[in-house]
Design a protein around this motif. Sequence first.
Motif, PDB file in Angstrom:
ATOM      1  N   LEU A  75       0.859  -1.189   0.000  1.00 60.42           N
ATOM      2  CA  LEU A  75       0.000   0.000   0.000  1.00 60.42           C
ATOM      3  C   LEU A  75       0.890   1.232   0.000  1.00 60.42           C
ATOM      4  O   LEU A  75       2.034   1.191   0.416  1.00 60.42           O
ATOM      5  CB  LEU A  75      -0.902   0.009   1.236  1.00 60.42           C
ATOM      6  N   GLY A  76       0.360   2.341  -0.464  1.00 59.85           N
ATOM      7  CA  GLY A  76       1.132   3.581  -0.438  1.00 59.85           C
ATOM      8  C   GLY A  76       2.095   3.695  -1.610  1.00 59.85           C
ATOM      9  O   GLY A  76       2.052   2.921  -2.566  1.00 59.85           O
ATOM     10  N   PRO A  77       2.998   4.691  -1.557  1.00 62.50           N
ATOM     11  CA  PRO A  77       3.927   4.947  -2.662  1.00 62.50           C
ATOM     12  C   PRO A  77       4.792   3.732  -2.975  1.00 62.50           C
ATOM     13  O   PRO A  77       5.230   3.014  -2.073  1.00 62.50           O
ATOM     14  CB  PRO A  77       4.770   6.115  -2.143  1.00 62.50           C
ATOM     15  N   GLN A 112      -6.420   9.360 -11.175  1.00 58.90           N
ATOM     16  CA  GLN A 112      -5.156   9.664 -10.515  1.00 58.90           C
ATOM     17  C   GLN A 112      -4.294   8.399 -10.372  1.00 58.90           C
ATOM     18  O   GLN A 112      -4.825   7.316 -10.161  1.00 58.90           O
ATOM     19  CB  GLN A 112      -5.412  10.262  -9.128  1.00 58.90           C
ATOM     20  N   PRO A 113      -2.973   8.551 -10.479  1.00 54.76           N
ATOM     21  CA  PRO A 113      -2.095   7.379 -10.347  1.00 54.76           C
ATOM     22  C   PRO A 113      -1.898   6.914  -8.915  1.00 54.76           C
ATOM     23  O   PRO A 113      -1.484   5.784  -8.668  1.00 54.76           O
ATOM     24  CB  PRO A 113      -0.776   7.869 -10.946  1.00 54.76           C
ATOM     25  N   THR A 114      -2.171   7.798  -7.937  1.00 57.36           N
ATOM     26  CA  THR A 114      -1.966   7.457  -6.534  1.00 57.36           C
ATOM     27  C   THR A 114      -3.156   7.899  -5.707  1.00 57.36           C
ATOM     28  O   THR A 114      -4.032   8.615  -6.186  1.00 57.36           O
ATOM     29  CB  THR A 114      -0.698   8.135  -5.976  1.00 57.36           C
ATOM     30  N   GLY A 115      -3.172   7.475  -4.449  1.00 58.02           N
ATOM     31  CA  GLY A 115      -4.238   7.856  -3.536  1.00 58.02           C
ATOM     32  C   GLY A 115      -5.040   6.654  -3.083  1.00 58.02           C
ATOM     33  O   GLY A 115      -4.884   5.549  -3.606  1.00 58.02           O
ATOM     34  N   PHE A 154      -7.321  -0.152   5.574  1.00 60.93           N
ATOM     35  CA  PHE A 154      -6.407   0.686   6.349  1.00 60.93           C
ATOM     36  C   PHE A 154      -6.596   2.165   6.040  1.00 60.93           C
ATOM     37  O   PHE A 154      -6.794   2.541   4.902  1.00 60.93           O
ATOM     38  CB  PHE A 154      -4.949   0.341   6.035  1.00 60.93           C
ATOM     39  N   LYS A 155      -6.473   2.997   7.053  1.00 60.26           N
ATOM     40  CA  LYS A 155      -6.393   4.435   6.792  1.00 60.26           C
ATOM     41  C   LYS A 155      -4.941   4.884   6.784  1.00 60.26           C
ATOM     42  O   LYS A 155      -4.597   5.903   6.228  1.00 60.26           O
ATOM     43  CB  LYS A 155      -7.198   5.221   7.825  1.00 60.26           C
ATOM     44  N   ARG A 156      -4.068   4.117   7.408  1.00 58.30           N
ATOM     45  CA  ARG A 156      -2.643   4.356   7.281  1.00 58.30           C
ATOM     46  C   ARG A 156      -1.906   3.121   7.786  1.00 58.30           C
ATOM     47  O   ARG A 156      -2.452   2.289   8.487  1.00 58.30           O
ATOM     48  CB  ARG A 156      -2.191   5.587   8.062  1.00 58.30           C
ATOM     49  N   SER A 157      -0.656   3.012   7.419  1.00 53.50           N
ATOM     50  CA  SER A 157       0.157   1.871   7.837  1.00 53.50           C
ATOM     51  C   SER A 157       1.545   2.376   8.148  1.00 53.50           C
ATOM     52  O   SER A 157       2.092   3.197   7.428  1.00 53.50           O
ATOM     53  CB  SER A 157       0.227   0.821   6.722  1.00 53.50           C
TER      54      SER A 157
END
Length: 279
Positions: A75-77, A112-115, A154-157
Amino acid sequence: MKPSSVLQTLLVVLALLLVGACAPATRPTDTRHVTQYRVQDGKTGITGQVLFKESGMPLRDAYVNVYPDTLSNLLGPSQFISSPTDAEGRYLITDVPPGTYYVVARKRISGQPTGPLSPGDYFSEHQRISTEVVAGKLAVVDLPVVPIKAPMFFKRSVGEQRTDTGIRGVLTDENGKPVPGSFAIAYVNDDIKRAPDFASTLTDQEGRFVLYLPKGGTYYLAARIHAWDMPRPGEPYGLYGNGEPKPLEVAEGQFIEGLRLVMRPFEGEYKPGKSRRPY
């Protein structure tokens, strides 16, 4: 025992140790490793198609993310990201250094490519797909995708954000066997019917995890095998506490070591669209 025999025994033991040290790490059981290649003008990287899983038709304007490891639960970048796929669903990512990588496809309605992913977006399923990038070759990785039916869990990791405070432990099943490819999750209060506040690194073949926390305090722990949607009946799910969330005190600048969470078949009711609520 003669000196020569002792020396021969020591050499055999040393050879066995070297073989064990050089053996490749075993991948989690939910990882599919792709070893298909083609040569194209000496390029090094990854290529393939993004396809709808159900129909096999190509998906245009999807992005492919390449991760060097699974610390972030994919997940994430990512370390590398493709340009949008073409009308045939094809992508090409070059100049990726040789090594092992995990490959994920996503398409957001927003373009969008991310998010964060939302209902209606597309993503490649939970089974992790890895490949070995070889110099002078393109690894061919096709990625089937399915629609998101509920928001990501998840809202963040913080699996990739190392701190000096946290928990190290192991996830097992009811028989004491390790559960690889899973993760521990932490909440700052006993309201665990929501997205968790923090997530651990993925467990290895021995079921071991590391959960990095931003500071000391009281936390409530659970364990999952999926990063989205609420658990379904029968899915392995762990909870620290005897049927109810139990607080765990973590001291600032220290790690709790050897914590064991047992993952049992989930017995709660599945509620579609309630992915932000573990049960």
